[in-house]
Each structure stands twice: as C-alpha cells, then as structure tokens.
Write a protein that holds these residues in place. Structure first.
Motif, PDB file in Angstrom:
ATOM      1  N   THR A  83       0.769  -1.204   0.002  1.00 15.51           N
ATOM      2  CA  THR A  83       0.131   0.078   0.011  1.00 15.51           C
ATOM      3  C   THR A  83       0.939   1.151   0.116  1.00 15.51           C
ATOM      4  OG1 THR A  83      -0.106   0.019   2.370  1.00 15.51           O
ATOM      5  CG2 THR A  83      -1.944  -1.015   1.144  1.00 15.51           C
ATOM      6  N   ALA A  84       1.790   1.257   0.775  1.00 15.19           N
ATOM      7  CA  ALA A  84       2.840   2.548   0.873  1.00 15.19           C
ATOM      8  C   ALA A  84       3.381   2.839  -0.483  1.00 15.19           C
ATOM      9  CB  ALA A  84       3.787   2.141   2.025  1.00 15.19           C
ATOM     10  N   SER A  85       3.509   1.977  -1.178  1.00 17.87           N
ATOM     11  CA  SER A  85       4.244   2.001  -2.677  1.00 17.87           C
ATOM     12  C   SER A  85       3.206   2.589  -3.816  1.00 17.87           C
ATOM     13  CB  SER A  85       5.089   0.929  -3.050  1.00 17.87           C
ATOM     14  OG  SER A  85       4.316  -0.281  -3.175  1.00 17.87           O
ATOM     15  N   GLY A  86       1.971   2.581  -3.357  1.00 18.49           N
ATOM     16  CA  GLY A  86       1.005   2.890  -4.458  1.00 18.49           C
ATOM     17  C   GLY A  86       0.390   1.746  -4.973  1.00 18.49           C
ATOM     18  N   ARG A  87       0.680   0.450  -4.861  1.00 15.94           N
ATOM     19  CA  ARG A  87       0.072  -0.668  -5.437  1.00 15.94           C
ATOM     20  C   ARG A  87      -1.271  -1.214  -4.527  1.00 15.94           C
ATOM     21  NH1 ARG A  87       5.909  -1.456  -5.229  1.00 15.94           N
ATOM     22  NH2 ARG A  87       6.729  -1.516  -7.492  1.00 15.94           N
ATOM     23  N   SER A 153       5.154   7.624  -7.175  1.00 11.54           N
ATOM     24  CA  SER A 153       5.469   8.974  -7.820  1.00 11.54           C
ATOM     25  C   SER A 153       4.436   9.970  -7.807  1.00 11.54           C
ATOM     26  CB  SER A 153       5.337   8.459  -9.404  1.00 11.54           C
ATOM     27  OG  SER A 153       3.997   7.882  -9.738  1.00 11.54           O
ATOM     28  N   ARG A 154       3.160   9.758  -7.233  1.00  9.46           N
ATOM     29  CA  ARG A 154       2.174  10.758  -6.939  1.00  9.46           C
ATOM     30  C   ARG A 154       1.305  10.303  -6.027  1.00  9.46           C
ATOM     31  NH1 ARG A 154      -0.371  13.718 -12.195  1.00  9.46           N
ATOM     32  NH2 ARG A 154       1.927  14.005 -12.448  1.00  9.46           N
ATOM     33  N   PRO A 155       1.719  10.441  -4.687  1.00  9.56           N
ATOM     34  CA  PRO A 155       0.695   9.927  -3.655  1.00  9.56           C
ATOM     35  C   PRO A 155      -0.571  10.465  -3.756  1.00  9.56           C
ATOM     36  CG  PRO A 155       3.002  10.433  -2.856  1.00  9.56           C
ATOM     37  CD  PRO A 155       2.881  10.954  -4.238  1.00  9.56           C
ATOM     38  N   ASP A 156      -1.517   9.629  -3.471  1.00  7.29           N
ATOM     39  CA  ASP A 156      -2.843  10.157  -3.665  1.00  7.29           C
ATOM     40  C   ASP A 156      -4.033   9.523  -2.681  1.00  7.29           C
ATOM     41  OD1 ASP A 156      -5.509  11.001  -4.430  1.00  7.29           O
ATOM     42  OD2 ASP A 156      -5.677   9.887  -6.498  1.00  7.29           O
ATOM     43  N   GLU A 157      -4.355  10.180  -1.743  1.00  2.69           N
ATOM     44  CA  GLU A 157      -5.230   9.622  -0.691  1.00  2.69           C
ATOM     45  C   GLU A 157      -6.322   8.958  -1.218  1.00  2.69           C
ATOM     46  OE1 GLU A 157      -7.866  13.528   0.980  1.00  2.69           O
ATOM     47  OE2 GLU A 157      -5.869  13.140   1.773  1.00  2.69           O
ATOM     48  N   ASN A 158      -6.915   9.391  -2.395  1.00  2.00           N
ATOM     49  CA  ASN A 158      -8.159   8.840  -3.070  1.00  2.00           C
ATOM     50  C   ASN A 158      -7.677   7.609  -3.934  1.00  2.00           C
ATOM     51  OD1 ASN A 158      -9.910  10.525  -1.825  1.00  2.00           O
ATOM     52  ND2 ASN A 158      -9.247  12.264  -3.432  1.00  2.00           N
ATOM     53  N   ALA A 159      -6.645   7.104  -3.858  1.00  2.57           N
ATOM     54  CA  ALA A 159      -6.310   5.908  -4.312  1.00  2.57           C
ATOM     55  C   ALA A 159      -6.472   4.777  -3.744  1.00  2.57           C
ATOM     56  CB  ALA A 159      -4.655   5.892  -4.974  1.00  2.57           C
TER      57      ALA A 159
END
Length: 505
Positions: A83-87, A153-159
């Motif tokens: 989760t912390a890596s955007g996956r 690359s672009r942390p997004d709380e709504n991801a």
C-alpha cells in the motif's frame, strides 16, 4: 496546506520515532521459517526490500498484489509495503477453496500472488502471472536488500489501497475498494475510541484478511506498538501469549472469547492479563452472559464495535463508570466519530462517513444496490435508544454471520442445488451459543431419492470453504412459498428463533 493521507504516514512515523522498539513477534508454529522478533527499524528495512522486489518484478503502481496467508509477520510486511508504494494489496481469506481463491484472483486481475506454504499445498494450478511461496522462496527470489525502492510517484489519498473480498448476498464475493483516506481515518478513529497508545501490546487474534485487521495494524505501526502474531485461534495459546508478552489489546468475534473462556477453566493459577487486557468484539451480537464472563472470570475489559468490510468502523461501545448490569454492552453502540447513521425502510441501518468504501471493484450493479443517495445500505435492521445507541435485531440481506465470517446463503444454495438427490433447498442461519449463528440447510429430496444429513454436509464441504457448509440439515416435503413463488425464509427461520428478542445472534 493539503498533504495526502496515505498508509506511508504510519511507516514514516514508526521509522522516525520507534525504530528501536519491538515491532513484530512472529508466529513460531508455521511452515515458513518464523522471522526473528524485529524492531520497527528492521521491519521497515524489510518493507523496502519487498518494495524493491516488486519493482524488479515489474509490478507498477495501481496493480494488484494478492496475499493468501494466515497471520504472519510476512503478511503484515506486505500489507505495509504494497500500500505504501502505491500498489493495491489484496489480502485473501486463506480458508476459501482453491476455486473461490481463483475467482478472486481473476476478478481483481492480480499481477502477483504470495501464498503461505500450507495454502500452496492445496491451491493447485491457480492461473496467475506470478506466484511465490512465502518464506525461503520470497526471501531469495523476491526481496531486494541491495537497492532502494522507487518512491510512489504521485501519492494520492483517494487511490485504492486495498481490495478486501466479502461474502454478500450474491454467490460470488465482492471486492471492497478501500482508499488510503478511508484506511487512514478508520485507523485514527479506532485509536481514539479504543484508546490505543504506544504502550499497548497487541495480539493479532483477528485474521488480517478481515478488513486489514480492522485497519488497526497501520496505527500500531505509527505508534510503535508491539504486535504479537498468532496463526490460529486456540484459547490456551491466547492465554499463554497474554502472559508471556504482556498483551493489553486484542480483537475478535465472540467465538474467540468463548474459546478463551473455555481454556480458562483449566488454566493453572491466576488468569493472565487481569485488569490489563482490553478485548474489542465484533462479528456478531453478544449476549449479556458473555460480557459478564469476560469481565468477571477473565477480569478483562470488554468493548464492542459494529461495522462491515464496506464501512469499516460504524459504532463503538464501552462500559461507562457505574453502569449497571451489562452496561449496555450488548448494544452495537453509539456512532463513531465522523459517522452518521439512520434507519430507512424496514428499519435498515444506513450509514455515511469518510470511512465507507470507494466502490465495489468492477461491479456497478453491486454499487447501485448498496449506495443510495449518499448512504450505504448495511442490510442490518436496528433501532436507536434514547441514549443514541444502536441495537441490531435482524438482517435484510440474506447473509449468515457465523464465528465472524459472512456466508452468503445464496452461494450455499447454489452449491447444494448441484446435488443429484436434492430437488429444492433453502439455507438459513439459526442461533448458536458459540458461533452466534450456524448454517442450516432445509432440503426437499428429489423424487425417489434418499440423502442423509451427513451426505449433504460432506458434499458442501467438498465444494466450498468448510465454514460455509451446513452444520445441520432438515428434510421437508415442500418449502413454504409466497403467492409469486418466493421461498418464505422468515417462516423457515421462525421456529429456531422463537424466544429470542432479535433475529441475529
């Protein structure tokens, strides 16, 4: 200033403030070699090695990484790392059959799956692009300690951060998409209500695949709290670990605490944790007797919450000073901070909050059915008392909750309809003191056919996860139906629930 709320926040704080503190005490009895007890500094070094390994495998941001495992340190590491890596992390219920797991992996289009050795032994040839067995294989073939991982690359709380599959009214599980924002707010809200702090020692009696362990593993990392893993529920083993590790906090369904109470009868000496342990209970309504026994026989504090995978935390309930009797703890509780609740048609509980799911993964029909005018339909029937506390009485949805696991009666019926000796079948939940509810099948045999209770139960266990199989079977000449042919499950359930003031247990 607007800074995205992501699960990485909890890891960053752990590294900055708790690097030398004990992080994870792994389950010692497992087929994969247990990890040595680690500090948060070491755990985060391994988290980065997982992330670098996913980079090397070509797993991009937004791709799904599935994990099929009982509680273990490696499972928690992956929950943090993915989760912390955007996956997107997909913790899968390891108790499901290979066919059920295969469906989930296909539905979420998992790019890679990590499986426990015991699960691998029964999983068979599940078709996924990449599959690795947790333990020696992942340590040598996946994790990369020699390079730094690529930052998100672009942390997004709504991801979407996790997909958690839940059994609903349909025969197929649905993927609940939880965002970083909902997970972050759930962890913090849970922490406020349960008064979680740096000095807590948490025992993972709750399977992590259940809504990411109700979201609290992220908060525990952020606080630098010690976490103790347990692979399977055993009352005596829970008591032993409470004693050995100084456990102060644990979560679980009523069946977990019933197992502890049974083991306490034979426990030599004083019950460990008396006056220290807080247990947070959910998954089924509780009886006043269970509350009393936990408080008096164990000397542990009892707290109750109510929520769903789709909503995370909805209510919280704890005994107030000088509260008489059961202290009102058999109620679901008052709305948690930031949660709005009301009742709609037929008394169905409707909810809205920043912690409710983003959507069901690739299932617009389910989204339309569950989300109505900005409110989530829980499928539970309840009412509010004068103190604003919610009590649950029944279900609108055709779901049975047994031992904290949700079972779709439709799924079990579909399975049993395939038995050549069964003409018709209806599946209902009936009260059970230990499991809350158990699954009962009401069967109409095919003309001229003979089938036994044991055959029906065995047939179901061969097709579905064992906890979904009926524990009892009734045979009838016909099933009661409405004028338009719909089976009247209310009539079928009534004799078993007679004398109960609510139709869930």
């Amino acid at each position: 200033m607007l800074v995205p709320l992501t699960t990485a926040d909890f890891l960053d704080r752990a590294e900055a403030t708790a690097a030398a503190r004990t992080a994870l005490v792994d389950e010692p009895h497992q087929p994969a070699a247990a990890l040595p007890t680690s500090t948060y500094g070491e755990t985060l070094r391994r988290v980065r090695a997982w992330q670098a390994g996913l980079d090397a495998l070509g797993i991009d941001e937004g791709e799904r990484v599935a994990v099929v495992s009982p509680n273990s340190a490696r499972l928690l590491e992956l929950l943090y790392a993915v989760t912390a890596s955007g996956r997107i992390c997909v913790p899968v219920n390891y108790r499901l059959t290979p066919e059920e797991i295969s469906y989930i992996l296909r539905q979420c289009d998992a790019s890679v799956v990590f499986v426990d050795p015991d699960v691998e032994a029964v999983l068979g040839s599940v078709d996924v692009p990449k599959r690795f067995v947790l333990g020696e294989q992942t340590e040598t073939e996946v994790m990369r300690f020699d390079v730094a991982p690529r930052p998100w690359s672009r942390p997004d709380e709504n991801a979407v951060a996790t997909l958690n599959y839940t059994s609903g009214t349909s025969a197929r599980p649905k993927g609940v998409a939880l965002t970083h924002r909902s997970i972050w707010l759930n962890a913090m809200t849970f922490g406020v209500h349960a008064r979680i702090w740096e000095g807590d020692v948490y025992l993972h009696t709750l399977p992590t695949f259940h809504c990411n362990g109700w979201g609290v593993p992220f908060l525990l990392a952020g606080l630098g709290a010690k976490q103790v893993l347990i692979r399977r529920i055993d009352g005596a083993e829970i008591l032993r670990r409470v004693q050995e590790h100084g456990v102060t906090l644990a979560f679980g369904a009523p069946a977990v605490w019933d197992a502890v109470l049974q083991a306490a009868r034979d426990w030599p000496g004083e019950i460990p944790g008396r006056g220290r342990v807080r247990v947070v209970c959910a998954g089924a309504p509780v009886s006043a007797q269970l509350v009393s026994r936990i408080e008096n026989e164990l000397g542990w504090e009892f707290l109750q919450v109510y929520g769903l995978t789709e909503t995370t935390l909805l209510t919280f309930n704890r005994r107030l000073p000088d509260a008489p009797g059961d202290g009102g703890l058999t109620r679901a509780g008052a709305p948690a901070l930031g949660v709005r609740l009301r009742t709609g048609e037929r008394g169905e509980v409707l909810a809205r909050s920043n912690m409710v799911l983003d959507s069901y993964w690739r299932d617009e029909q389910a989204n339309e059915a569950a989300l109505e005018d900005g409110w989530f339909r829980t499928g539970d029937v309840g009412a509010f008392d004068d103190e604003g506390h919610l009590a649950l009485f029944d279900r609108v949805k055709d779901v049975i909750v047994t031992g904290g696991e949700s079972v779709s009666s439709v799924e079990v019926e579909d399975c049993l309809q395939g038995h050549p000796s069964i003409a018709e079948v209806a599946v209902i939940g009936v009260p059970d003191e230990r499991w809350g509810e158990t699954v009962k099948a009401v069967v109409v045999p095919a003309d001229g056919a003979r089938v036994t209770e044991e055959e029906v139960i065995t047939y179901c266990k061969q097709q579905l996860a064992r906890y979904k199989a009926p524990t009892s079977v009734d045979f009838r000449d016909a099933l009661p139906r409405t004028s338009n042919g719909k089976i009247q499950k209310g009539r079928l359930r009534e004799p078993y629930w007679a004398g109960h003031d609510r139709r869930i247990h």
